[in-house]
Design a protein around this motif. Structure first.
Motif, short mmCIF file in Angstrom:
data_model
loop_
_atom_site.label_atom_id
_atom_site.label_comp_id
_atom_site.label_asym_id
_atom_site.label_seq_id
_atom_site.Cartn_x
_atom_site.Cartn_y
_atom_site.Cartn_z
N GLY A 111 -6.53 -29.88 -22.14
CA GLY A 111 -7.63 -28.99 -22.52
C GLY A 111 -7.11 -27.75 -23.23
O GLY A 111 -7.57 -27.38 -24.32
N LEU A 112 -6.10 -27.14 -22.63
CA LEU A 112 -5.54 -25.89 -23.16
C LEU A 112 -4.93 -26.13 -24.55
O LEU A 112 -5.21 -25.40 -25.50
CB LEU A 112 -4.46 -25.40 -22.18
N THR A 113 -4.11 -27.18 -24.65
CA THR A 113 -3.40 -27.44 -25.90
C THR A 113 -4.37 -27.80 -27.02
O THR A 113 -4.27 -27.28 -28.14
CB THR A 113 -2.37 -28.58 -25.71
N LEU A 114 -5.33 -28.70 -26.71
CA LEU A 114 -6.27 -29.11 -27.77
C LEU A 114 -7.15 -27.95 -28.23
O LEU A 114 -7.38 -27.79 -29.43
CB LEU A 114 -7.15 -30.27 -27.27
N THR A 115 -7.62 -27.14 -27.28
CA THR A 115 -8.44 -25.99 -27.67
C THR A 115 -7.66 -25.07 -28.60
O THR A 115 -8.14 -24.66 -29.66
CB THR A 115 -8.86 -25.19 -26.41
#
Lengths: 280, 285
Positions: B26-30
């Protein structure tokens, strides 16, 4: 005088002559194109004396530029560390479709010239840009202000931490982490007590490279900052401004501070490289 | 039965034993979406909006053509110098032991560490009429500042490390026996280099040269100080894109930026292809 380990040491004399000529050329070329331009920065910065140098540094606009550049680095480097670790954990510890693509996208900023990055951001947040009108209506100022400078700096520094940490995590494998898991450790405990100690030097190295880049970025920042004197002028932009004002000694004084940072980065890099090698 | 179960396991859920998949994904894609993808998509959408006919018209306008020609020509000059100098530096640093070698090696990292604006400032002052280099060159009729040579020198400085740093590790790993065999057969040092050493370092050499060329094409900070930025004469393509932005000509800026990005991506694909070929040749997957 012993040079027996090098090829050519036992070779005929014409080999030795060639060796000396090549070494001479290497020194000459490097002196001309790297060493002299480097030394010249300090020579010119101090050419009017130390007092003039100090006066140039504490000139209000230059001081503000130093402050702004520090703020940008203090925001972008921690973000880089968190996201870089997150991406490295994701890519090294899990398999999922699109893993290679994700890594390619993270490394994309290395291949896109910073000036194009700046243009992209302007096309996104500018008045006629994709999100510009929406943000304008909400009275959110991205461009020509701190958020814009921070965002493009994040863009150009995005790959550094992941690129240093990921190969190391892949090489080390996840046996230790899985062992910790079976012993009942939580995710954050595993990361803090098992993973982090193994990758700390690579992480520091990536963070140092990201800091150097964040502090020195010119092209991308120059597009989105608007270069407002004493407001959105970072230190590299301040150099250009002083140069255009024909305040050459002032420009060199500002440049010398960035050069000092670059030299410190190189020293830290040399020290860390030895340790990263040992981690591997 | 048991062997079947074991071989089937790694491709299944067992890969996700460790926690944090959802969080890091979630963190990386956002982050990647907001910081990297969205701006790049904005440029591509703008390019699509312009349409091919208008795009071609912008790119082939005299000022844009002059800027692109200058950028490519100067980058070619810089890359030829860097290819030769980089090869020399890699050879000298790997093959010879002499006092000052470590300092020489560390010097190769300066152009990466030094902010481009600082390099541009220093080179401009050195090569201007009353600078250390300019004083020697101008009486000889060689003008560097505000000419294509200045642009090439600035590009050259910022892309120095690429050839050196890609050739160096390959040269270190070469099998010395091949060269010894060639020497024992009576080959001259130059023949050994040309026929034994160079073919082995060629892929790395080409990768380094390609990256150096890509970097030169995109260089901005160092160049604008020394170039003088005269339209049609010493104006590089990326500067023209910025000027178009300042004139609120977003189409013009996007078309030029997109052209530069396309060239950069083609060069990236080329160097990745070479890298893949090199790994295959050296027996790594």
């Amino acid at each position: 005088m012993r040079a027996a380990s090098t090829p050519g040491a036992l070779a005929p004399r014409e080999d030795r002559t060639a060796q000396y000529v090549l070494i001479g050329l290497a020194f000459l070329g490097t002196a001309f194109i790297v060493a002299v331009p480097l030394a010249y920065i300090f020579w010119r910065a101090l050419s009017d004396g130390v007092a003039a140098f100090a006066a140039n540094i504490i000139a209000p606009d230059t001081l503000h530029a130093i402050w702004l550049t520090s703020v940008v680095a203090l925001i972008t480097v921690p973000v880089n560390i968190v996201i870089g670790l997150s991406a490295a954990w994701l890519i090294a510890r899990f398999t999922f479709p699109g893993r290679k693509l994700l890594l390619t996208i993270i490394e994309l900023p290395f291949s896109i010239s910073p000036i194009i990055a700046g243009v992209c951001y302007l096309l996104l947040y500018g008045r006629q840009g994709l999100l510009g009108p929406t943000l304008g209506a909400a009275d959110i100022q991205i461009l020509f202000a701190l958020p814009g400078i921070v965002l493009v700096t994040l863009f150009v520094t995005a790959p550094f931490v992941t690129r240093e940490v990921l190969p190391l995590m892949q090489a080390q494998g996840s046996e230790q982490e899985q062992a910790a898991l079976t012993l009942g450790a939580t995710g954050f405990q595993i990361f803090r007590l098992v993973t982090l100690p193994n990758i700390r030097w690579a992480l520091l190295y990536g963070a140092v490279l990201a800091t150097a880049r964040a502090v020195g970025e010119f092209g991308a920042v120059s597009v989105v900052s608007g270069s407002i004197r004493g407001q959105t002028n970072t230190l590299p932009l301040q150099i250009e401004l002083l140069f255009n004002d024909l305040n050459i000694v002032g420009a060199f004084a500002a440049a010398s501070t960035l050069t000092l940072i670059a030299l410190i980065v190189l020293i830290v890099k040399t020290v860390i490289e030895g340790r990263v090698g040992r981690e591997e | 039965m048991t062997t079947l179960a074991i071989t089937a396991a790694p491709s299944g859920r067992t890969k996700r034993v460790l926690p944090g998949f959802g969080l890091t994904m979630g963190l990386t894609l956002t982050y990647v979406g907001i910081v990297i993808l969205l701006p790049v998509i904005a440029l591509m959408l703008k390019g699509a909006e312009i349409g091919p006919a208008r795009f071609w018209e912008i790119i082939t306008a005299p000022r844009a053509m002059a800027a692109l020609r200058l950028t490519v020509t100067a980058a070619v000059i810089a890359t030829i110098f860097n290819a030769l100098y980089g090869l020399l530096m890699a050879w000298v640093l790997v093959r010879y032991r002499f006092p000052g070698r470590r300092i020489l090696d560390a010097m190769m990292d300066i152009p990466f560490a030094l902010p481009t604006a600082v390099a541009g400032l220093s080179l401009t002052a050195l090569f201007s009429a009353n600078g250390w280099y300019g004083q020697l060159l101008e009486p000889a009729g060689i003008k560097v500042v505000y000419t294509i040579w200045g642009v090439a020198i600035a590009m050259c400085f910022t892309s120095i490390p690429f050839v050196v740093r890609t050739v160096q590790p390959i040269l270190e790993d070469l099998d010395p026996q091949l060269e010894e065999a060639a020497r024992s057969l009576g080959a001259t040092p130059f023949t050994i280099f040309r026929k034994v050493v160079f073919p082995q370092i060629l892929p790395a050499f080409l990768i380094g040269t390609t990256i150096a060329f890509a970097r030169s094409l995109g260089e901005f900070g160092a160049v604008i100080f020394i170039a003088g930025n005269l339209p049609m004469k010493t104006e590089i393509a990326s500067l023209l894109a910025v000027i178009r932005l300042e004139e609120y000509d977003y189409n013009g800026a996007a078309a030029i930026a997109l052209t530069l990005m396309l060239i950069a991506l083609i060069l990236l694909a080329l160097s990745n292809g070479l890298q893949w070929q090199m790994n295959r040749r050296r027996g790594q997957p």
